[in-house]
Design a protein around this motif. Sequence first.
Motif, short mmCIF file in Angstrom:
data_model
loop_
_atom_site.label_atom_id
_atom_site.label_comp_id
_atom_site.label_asym_id
_atom_site.label_seq_id
_atom_site.Cartn_x
_atom_site.Cartn_y
_atom_site.Cartn_z
N UNK A 1 0.85 -1.17 0.00
CA UNK A 1 0.00 0.00 0.00
C UNK A 1 0.90 1.24 0.00
N UNK A 2 0.55 2.21 -0.82
CA UNK A 2 1.26 3.48 -0.88
C UNK A 2 0.46 4.53 -0.14
N UNK A 3 1.15 5.33 0.64
CA UNK A 3 0.52 6.43 1.36
C UNK A 3 1.25 7.70 1.00
N UNK A 4 0.52 8.72 0.63
CA UNK A 4 1.09 10.03 0.32
C UNK A 4 0.74 10.97 1.46
N UNK A 5 1.77 11.50 2.11
CA UNK A 5 1.57 12.41 3.24
C UNK A 5 1.99 13.80 2.80
N UNK A 6 1.15 14.77 3.03
CA UNK A 6 1.43 16.15 2.68
C UNK A 6 1.34 17.01 3.94
N UNK A 7 2.31 17.88 4.11
CA UNK A 7 2.28 18.82 5.24
C UNK A 7 1.94 20.20 4.70
N UNK A 8 0.96 20.83 5.28
CA UNK A 8 0.52 22.17 4.87
C UNK A 8 0.76 23.14 6.01
N UNK A 9 1.03 24.36 5.67
CA UNK A 9 1.21 25.37 6.70
C UNK A 9 0.88 26.74 6.17
N UNK A 10 0.56 27.64 7.06
CA UNK A 10 0.09 28.97 6.68
C UNK A 10 1.22 29.90 6.26
N UNK A 19 9.54 18.82 9.93
CA UNK A 19 8.63 17.73 10.28
C UNK A 19 8.70 16.61 9.25
N UNK A 20 8.65 16.96 7.97
CA UNK A 20 8.66 15.96 6.90
C UNK A 20 9.99 15.20 6.86
N UNK A 21 11.09 15.90 7.03
CA UNK A 21 12.39 15.25 7.03
C UNK A 21 12.50 14.26 8.18
N UNK A 22 12.09 14.68 9.36
CA UNK A 22 12.13 13.79 10.53
C UNK A 22 11.21 12.59 10.37
N UNK A 23 10.00 12.82 9.87
CA UNK A 23 9.06 11.74 9.66
C UNK A 23 9.59 10.76 8.61
N UNK A 24 10.18 11.28 7.54
CA UNK A 24 10.75 10.42 6.50
C UNK A 24 11.88 9.56 7.04
N UNK A 25 12.76 10.16 7.83
CA UNK A 25 13.87 9.41 8.42
C UNK A 25 13.36 8.33 9.36
N UNK A 26 12.37 8.67 10.16
CA UNK A 26 11.82 7.71 11.10
C UNK A 26 11.16 6.54 10.37
N UNK A 27 10.35 6.83 9.35
CA UNK A 27 9.69 5.77 8.60
C UNK A 27 10.70 4.89 7.87
N UNK A 28 11.73 5.50 7.29
CA UNK A 28 12.78 4.72 6.60
C UNK A 28 13.52 3.83 7.60
N UNK A 29 13.74 4.32 8.80
CA UNK A 29 14.44 3.54 9.82
C UNK A 29 13.63 2.31 10.26
N UNK A 30 12.31 2.37 10.07
CA UNK A 30 11.47 1.22 10.41
C UNK A 30 11.42 0.20 9.28
N UNK A 31 12.11 0.52 8.17
CA UNK A 31 12.17 -0.42 7.05
C UNK A 31 11.22 -0.10 5.91
N UNK A 32 10.46 0.96 6.03
CA UNK A 32 9.54 1.33 4.96
C UNK A 32 10.27 2.07 3.84
N UNK A 33 9.77 1.94 2.63
CA UNK A 33 10.32 2.68 1.50
C UNK A 33 9.72 4.07 1.51
N UNK A 34 10.58 5.08 1.50
CA UNK A 34 10.14 6.47 1.60
C UNK A 34 10.65 7.25 0.40
N UNK A 35 9.79 8.04 -0.20
CA UNK A 35 10.17 8.94 -1.28
C UNK A 35 9.84 10.35 -0.82
N UNK A 36 10.79 10.99 -0.17
CA UNK A 36 10.58 12.33 0.37
C UNK A 36 11.04 13.35 -0.66
N UNK A 37 10.14 14.25 -1.05
CA UNK A 37 10.53 15.31 -1.98
C UNK A 37 9.92 16.62 -1.55
N UNK A 38 10.64 17.67 -1.87
CA UNK A 38 10.23 19.01 -1.47
C UNK A 38 9.13 19.53 -2.40
#
Length: 79
Positions: A1-10, A19-38
Amino acid sequence: MTVLITAWGASPGVGKSTLCAGLSQWLAATGLQVDHFREEEILTRPQFAAVAEEFKATGTVALKTLISATAKFSSPTAR
């Protein structure tokens, strides 16, 4: 299953990228495949070509266009 996470801010500087960088690192460390892009990279991704075209033409993007592009990005054959 693919999940797309988007962070929005004012505004800039509220921590979205951090937040996104930390979340990406944490998810990758758990063994998940992460495609983090700006945010600015979205315009170079082939799955988001319609988003880029619509934004360049109108300065906005319809929700329908974003949902369609996200479905293309989430497709296992899209990458």
